[in-house]
Design a protein around this motif. Structure first.
Motif, PDB file in Angstrom:
ATOM      1  N   SER B 364      42.606  36.602  63.626  1.00 47.03           N
ATOM      2  CA  SER B 364      43.305  36.369  62.364  1.00 47.03           C
ATOM      3  C   SER B 364      42.329  36.561  61.210  1.00 47.03           C
ATOM      4  O   SER B 364      41.115  36.666  61.415  1.00 47.03           O
ATOM      5  CB  SER B 364      43.858  34.951  62.345  1.00 47.03           C
ATOM      6  N   LEU B 365      42.870  36.595  60.007  1.00 46.50           N
ATOM      7  CA  LEU B 365      42.032  36.641  58.809  1.00 46.50           C
ATOM      8  C   LEU B 365      41.662  35.211  58.443  1.00 46.50           C
ATOM      9  O   LEU B 365      42.390  34.283  58.759  1.00 46.50           O
ATOM     10  CB  LEU B 365      42.828  37.206  57.642  1.00 46.50           C
ATOM     11  N   ASP B 366      40.567  35.067  57.733  1.00 44.75           N
ATOM     12  CA  ASP B 366      40.180  33.741  57.261  1.00 44.75           C
ATOM     13  C   ASP B 366      40.857  33.518  55.906  1.00 44.75           C
ATOM     14  O   ASP B 366      40.534  34.179  54.931  1.00 44.75           O
ATOM     15  CB  ASP B 366      38.657  33.688  57.124  1.00 44.75           C
ATOM     16  N   ARG B 367      41.818  32.585  55.886  1.00 42.52           N
ATOM     17  CA  ARG B 367      42.607  32.366  54.669  1.00 42.52           C
ATOM     18  C   ARG B 367      42.484  30.939  54.166  1.00 42.52           C
ATOM     19  O   ARG B 367      42.341  30.024  54.961  1.00 42.52           O
ATOM     20  CB  ARG B 367      44.090  32.597  54.970  1.00 42.52           C
ATOM     21  N   ASP B 368      42.598  30.802  52.857  1.00 43.97           N
ATOM     22  CA  ASP B 368      42.613  29.471  52.236  1.00 43.97           C
ATOM     23  C   ASP B 368      43.843  29.335  51.374  1.00 43.97           C
ATOM     24  O   ASP B 368      44.309  30.314  50.795  1.00 43.97           O
ATOM     25  CB  ASP B 368      41.385  29.319  51.309  1.00 43.97           C
ATOM     26  N   SER B 369      44.327  28.087  51.231  1.00 44.46           N
ATOM     27  CA  SER B 369      45.465  27.912  50.331  1.00 44.46           C
ATOM     28  C   SER B 369      45.007  28.061  48.894  1.00 44.46           C
ATOM     29  O   SER B 369      43.813  27.930  48.575  1.00 44.46           O
ATOM     30  CB  SER B 369      46.150  26.566  50.518  1.00 44.46           C
ATOM     31  N   LEU B 370      45.949  28.344  48.014  1.00 42.06           N
ATOM     32  CA  LEU B 370      45.637  28.592  46.608  1.00 42.06           C
ATOM     33  C   LEU B 370      45.119  27.321  45.955  1.00 42.06           C
ATOM     34  O   LEU B 370      44.186  27.340  45.180  1.00 42.06           O
ATOM     35  CB  LEU B 370      46.904  29.054  45.874  1.00 42.06           C
ATOM     36  N   ASP B 371      45.756  26.202  46.269  1.00 38.67           N
ATOM     37  CA  ASP B 371      45.316  24.903  45.767  1.00 38.67           C
ATOM     38  C   ASP B 371      45.861  23.838  46.716  1.00 38.67           C
ATOM     39  O   ASP B 371      46.521  24.161  47.694  1.00 38.67           O
ATOM     40  CB  ASP B 371      45.815  24.675  44.325  1.00 38.67           C
ATOM     41  N   ASN B 372      45.599  22.588  46.390  1.00 42.05           N
ATOM     42  CA  ASN B 372      45.992  21.508  47.304  1.00 42.05           C
ATOM     43  C   ASN B 372      47.498  21.317  47.400  1.00 42.05           C
ATOM     44  O   ASN B 372      47.990  20.717  48.347  1.00 42.05           O
ATOM     45  CB  ASN B 372      45.356  20.188  46.866  1.00 42.05           C
ATOM     46  N   ALA B 390      34.543  36.625  56.512  1.00 41.80           N
ATOM     47  CA  ALA B 390      34.567  35.755  57.684  1.00 41.80           C
ATOM     48  C   ALA B 390      35.744  36.182  58.560  1.00 41.80           C
ATOM     49  O   ALA B 390      36.700  36.777  58.080  1.00 41.80           O
ATOM     50  CB  ALA B 390      34.724  34.316  57.259  1.00 41.80           C
ATOM     51  N   ILE B 391      35.610  35.867  59.854  1.00 39.18           N
ATOM     52  CA  ILE B 391      36.684  36.200  60.782  1.00 39.18           C
ATOM     53  C   ILE B 391      37.488  34.933  61.034  1.00 39.18           C
ATOM     54  O   ILE B 391      36.913  33.851  61.169  1.00 39.18           O
ATOM     55  CB  ILE B 391      36.096  36.742  62.107  1.00 39.18           C
ATOM     56  N   GLY B 392      38.810  35.062  61.060  1.00 37.75           N
ATOM     57  CA  GLY B 392      39.661  33.901  61.307  1.00 37.75           C
ATOM     58  C   GLY B 392      39.476  33.359  62.713  1.00 37.75           C
ATOM     59  O   GLY B 392      38.971  34.043  63.603  1.00 37.75           O
ATOM     60  N   ASP B 393      39.900  32.112  62.920  1.00 36.19           N
ATOM     61  CA  ASP B 393      39.665  31.434  64.201  1.00 36.19           C
ATOM     62  C   ASP B 393      40.628  31.857  65.297  1.00 36.19           C
ATOM     63  O   ASP B 393      40.325  31.733  66.480  1.00 36.19           O
ATOM     64  CB  ASP B 393      39.822  29.915  64.028  1.00 36.19           C
ATOM     65  N   GLU B 394      41.806  32.312  64.915  1.00 36.70           N
ATOM     66  CA  GLU B 394      42.827  32.540  65.930  1.00 36.70           C
ATOM     67  C   GLU B 394      42.676  33.921  66.566  1.00 36.70           C
ATOM     68  O   GLU B 394      42.648  34.937  65.878  1.00 36.70           O
ATOM     69  CB  GLU B 394      44.212  32.394  65.304  1.00 36.70           C
ATOM     70  N   LEU B 395      42.594  33.914  67.904  1.00 35.80           N
ATOM     71  CA  LEU B 395      42.494  35.187  68.624  1.00 35.80           C
ATOM     72  C   LEU B 395      43.907  35.749  68.818  1.00 35.80           C
ATOM     73  O   LEU B 395      44.791  35.063  69.317  1.00 35.80           O
ATOM     74  CB  LEU B 395      41.836  34.947  69.989  1.00 35.80           C
ATOM     75  N   TYR B 396      44.113  36.991  68.400  1.00 31.54           N
ATOM     76  CA  TYR B 396      45.412  37.630  68.575  1.00 31.54           C
ATOM     77  C   TYR B 396      45.462  38.436  69.876  1.00 31.54           C
ATOM     78  O   TYR B 396      46.454  38.466  70.560  1.00 31.54           O
ATOM     79  CB  TYR B 396      45.715  38.576  67.402  1.00 31.54           C
ATOM     80  N   PHE B 397      44.327  39.101  70.159  1.00 31.62           N
ATOM     81  CA  PHE B 397      44.327  39.990  71.318  1.00 31.62           C
ATOM     82  C   PHE B 397      42.895  40.338  71.674  1.00 31.62           C
ATOM     83  O   PHE B 397      42.059  40.500  70.796  1.00 31.62           O
ATOM     84  CB  PHE B 397      45.085  41.273  70.966  1.00 31.62           C
TER      85      PHE B 397
END
Lengths: 288, 554
Positions: B364-372, B390-397
């Motif tokens: 997955s991509l490493d994503r952050d929310s816009l705000d709280n 950065a690389i996201g934590d979730e493995l897709y394949f």
């Protein structure tokens, strides 16, 4: 010389590109609030039918039902919703969480005829418009545009009224539908009358955490569920092309409400449609 | 029928306008035809339901006319009714594809329907994949202009195919490719070859009233643009190429109506020399679905194409869990090494041994929310912030595979392969089920009795504790060249946790070839599958029956 030519071509291409790209950059806020529709027409209010084709094993269906619910909140009686449980994801399993069978003969027939579960669930129909093209199947995000579009044209050619007489003791219902020809219609028109039930608590698969728990919402509340068609799948004739319309026409239906249904949460939905194009001209809903 | 007349009259008009009558007769006509007809029989055990038509058919024919620089063609298609697994909206018969094109000096013109690709396809690719029932041909006009050696400029405008109609969005594109060595007339082999390119693609779709968040209507961009730049550097077996694409705000059903810009970067490096090759590639995709209809989530009306950086397996069981690119965001890496053990060595034998090692991983991509306060990806907002470094934590394949091929002698050759994969069901199929971890072994051997007759035997095994458990498959194929072939296959789900579902799926096929005609008849069972694209799922029902395929070309 070569440089000049390349520069010329690149510049002319960039200019043409910039012209053509004509990109609309939207600045925040990206949305406008709309308020609950409280406008009342003096007579003959235009109403629209939204059919949500769904199934209890369809993981994306709660999200779609929420869109229908939001639209209903905004448009009130002007929007009539039927949730049609049909297709592979509506199947009852022999054991497990999904043993309930919410499919109906009419729902199965409509689903097959309009080809909805073959395309996928969730999907829907708004006034069964555009049946003559492959564009009649509308994805949930497209529902609001079409609902607002239909309601924007306030002209009513045929109006419908329901008068329900329900006896809770013997569960007998008499539903009288009045079809009023506001304007002359030279088409074959049919009337479909169905029973829907809301407030049915039963498991539903879900994969959107914003809507509810995943992967199964055990106490999911199913609303507007199609339960039976009082007129049969394709309805009864109310107008014939080449024949003058009466001012009004009354159709009476006697029906015994199934013990398994909670009559307090049941409604009668009636809609009239053009037999040739399948397009719905008017719809109406009334609780028992 | 009206369409067909229109097509014929346009072809005649165009031909008459640009060619002399006698030239027209000197042109060449070619064509091909394919018919797939399936006769169904219910089989309640595997879930093959009764098909009321009993028989379904897909057929198509291409006719192409070529005369010098002039080409014209039509494609006839007929689905009465579409074979199970194909979208029912294809039902019908007609001519959904026709074109005329000609080249004169530095201009090439195409009118009608056409297929096109800019660069790697990240901004625009229209193509046809018949086996998947996919066709997003553009109907409109295209101009290709070659003003100078090494320069190719393309411009196009049109709408895209949507079954028997056209989608609501208008697609406009411009692309330029500059082969610098050709432009500067320096094609010396000692000099690296450099090609640069760029494209602009813009779609127009009228405004709509899309309701989100309960009571908000989106303010939509009617025009959405994507731009890209690319390069290809090539020198003595080394190739380095890459493309970067950027898409302006494009709220759509696929991205849940967010206004964030999309971006995609593809970088690839390879080196090859005799007996050795290595490829490394990487791709970051963020919010890059680009369709000519914003409320569409299914696999129709795509303007661009995002290639999957994973190996496409050819053997049935290796291909049982295929990866599909996640257009909303992914981080993908792939590496492959091909090596040939030399002839005359112990391991290489008389003919040498080919070894291929391949590894791919998608996260997955490493994503952050816009705000709280704003949930990630909320409709009618910018959606989220991406951390590209950065690389996201979730493995897709993930797929590691090795394939070894060896030819023992003139008569006998064999292949063995091992595939180890991890497949994220929730992301790829939208089923909330655990990741599938599978090991697949393949052994494939072919023995030639003589120049005409051969026997091919294949054994495949898939082991997994998830999904439907273990599978085994055996196949035998006899070829009696040049006319006949015969195949026996049995696929057996012997490891299914549910003992009542340990089915055999046997198939017998017989084929006959005569010049460019090929007829094959097969009888067998096919398992049920679910295809999910962008959150819309449909089933490919299990089937049991006779499939007849005829192909012919002239």
């Amino acid at each position: 010389m070569i440089f000049k030519r390349i520069l010329q071509y690149s510049l002319s291409m960039a200019a043409a590109g910039a012209l053509m790209v004509s990109c609309d950059k939207i600045e925040e806020p990206f949305t406008e609030k709309i308020t609950v529709d409280t406008t009342i027409q003096t007579s003959h209010t235009k109403r629209v039918l939204l059919e949500d084709y769904t199934g209890h094993q369809c993981v994306n269906c709660p999200e779609a039902a929420l869109i229908a619910h939001d639209l209903k909140n905004l448009k009130g009686d002007k929007l009539v919703v039927i949730a049609v449980h049909a297709g592979w994801f509506a199947k009852a399993t022999p054991a497990g969480d999904f043993t309930a069978d919410y499919t109906t003969d009419a729902g199965d027939a409509w689903d097959a005829f309009f080809g909805i579960s073959n395309v996928g669930n969730p999907n829907g129909l708004v006034n069964r418009k555009y049946f003559t093209t492959s564009e009649h199947i509308l994805s949930p995000p497209a529902w609001s545009t079409e609902v607002l579009n239909v309601l924007a044209d306030t002209v009513v050619t045929v109006d419908l009224k329901i008068n329900n007489n329900y006896n809770a003791e013997n569960r007998l219902l008499n539903s009288e539908i009045t079809v009023e020809f506001v304007k002359p219609v030279d088409k074959d028109l049919n009337l479909i009358v169905v029973l829907t039930e809301s407030g049915i608590v039963s498991p539903q698969k879900n994969n959107n955490a914003e809507v509810g728990v995943t992967p199964i919402i055990y106490d999911y509340v199913h609303n507007h569920m199609l339960r039976d068609a009082l007129t049969g799948t394709w309805g009864v004739e109310v107008a014939k092309a080449g024949t003058a319309n009466p001012a009004t026409l009354k159709k009476n239906f006697n029906y015994t409400v199934n013990q398994a249904f909670n009559a307090d949460n049941c409604s009668i939905v009636a809609f009239v449609y053009d037999v040739a194009t399948k397009e719905v001209l008017q719809a109406v809903e009334k609780q028992l | 029928m009206r369409k067909l007349y229109a097509v014929i009259s346009i072809l005649v008009l165009i031909s008459a306008g640009s060619l002399q009558a006698q030239d027209l007769l000197q042109g060449k006509i070619s064509g091909n035809f394919q018919l797939d007809a399936q006769i169904y029989k219910a089989d309640s055990a595997i879930g093959a339901e009764d098909v009321s038509e009993k028989m379904l058919m897909n057929a198509f024919a291409n006719l192409l006319y070529t005369q010098g620089n002039f080409n014209a063609g039509i494609r006839f298609e007929s689905y009465i009714n579409p074979i199970l697994g194909y979208d029912k909206r294809y039902k019908g018969t007609g001519v959904p594809y026709w074109f005329a094109s000609w080249e004169k000096e530095s201009f090439g013109i195409t009118v009608g329907h056409f297929y096109e690709q800019f660069g790697s396809g990240m901004t625009l690719r229209s193509y046809e994949e018949r086996n998947l029932g996919y066709d997003n041909a553009i109907k409109g006009a295209r101009i290709v202009f070659k003003p100078y050696q090494g320069i190719v400029l393309k411009g196009l405008i049109g709408t895209q195919r949507f079954f028997w109609e056209q989608g609501p969005g208008m697609v406009r594109g411009l692309d330029g490719e500059f082969a610098l060595n050709d432009i500067f007339n320096n094609t010396s082999e000692n000099l690296p070859r450099l090609t640069l390119g760029g494209s602009f693609v813009s779609k127009f779709e009228p405004e709509a009233d899309i309701l989100v968040n309960g009571n908000e209507i989106l303010i939509l961009p009617e025009n959405v643009a994507a731009i890209s730049g690319r390069f290809n550097l090539n020198h003595k077996g080394f190739i380095l190429d890459g493309e970067y694409a950027y898409k302006y705000n494009d709220p759509s059903a696929v991205n849940n109506f967010i206004y964030k810009a999309g971006a995609s970067t593809l970088l690839q490096a390879s080196y090859s020399r005799k007996g050795f090759g290595i490829i490394l590639s990487g791709k970051v995709t963020d919010n890059m679905s680009f369709k000519s209809k914003r409320t569409e989530k299914g696999s129709v009306l795509d303007i661009n194409y995002l290639p999957a950086l994973t190996r496409q397996h050819a053997y049935t069981l290796s291909a049982m869990y295929p990866y599909a690119t996640q257009p909303n965001g992914e981080f993908a890496l792939q590496g492959q090494i091909n090596y040939k053990l030399k002839k005359g060595t112990i391991l290489g034998g008389k003919y040498g041994t080919d070894i291929a090692l391949n590894f791919s991983r998608v996260n997955s991509l490493d994503r952050d929310s816009l705000d709280n306060l704003t949930p990630l990806g909320k409709s009618g907002t910018l959606g989220y912030k991406t951390n590209y470094f950065a690389i996201g934590d979730e493995l897709y394949f993930q797929d590691f595979n090795i394939e070894i091929q060896h030819k023992f002698n003139n008569k006998f050759k064999a292949l063995i392969s091992w595939v180890n994969l991890v497949y994220n069901m929730k992301v790829i199929e939208a089923h909330d089920e655990p990741d599938v971890k599978a090991n697949i072994f393949i052994a494939d051997a072919t023995y030639r009795f003589n120049t005409r007759n051969a026997l091919k035997a294949e054994l495949q095994h898939l082991s997994t504790k998830q999904d439907e458990g273990n599978w085994a498959q055996a196949m035998l194929e006899f070829t009696f060249a040049p006319r006949w072939f015969m195949t026996f296959i049995d696929q057996y789900n012997y490891g299914n946790d549910d003992k009542d579902r340990r089915f055999h799926y046997p198939t017998v096929a017989l084929g006959y070839t005569q010049d460019s005609n090929r007829l094959s008849v097969s009888y067998g069972k096919q398992r049920e599958g679910i295809i999910c694209v962008g959150g819309v799922c449909r089933t490919v029902p299990a089937s049991n029956g006779l499939l007849i395929t005829l192909t012919s070309s002239f």
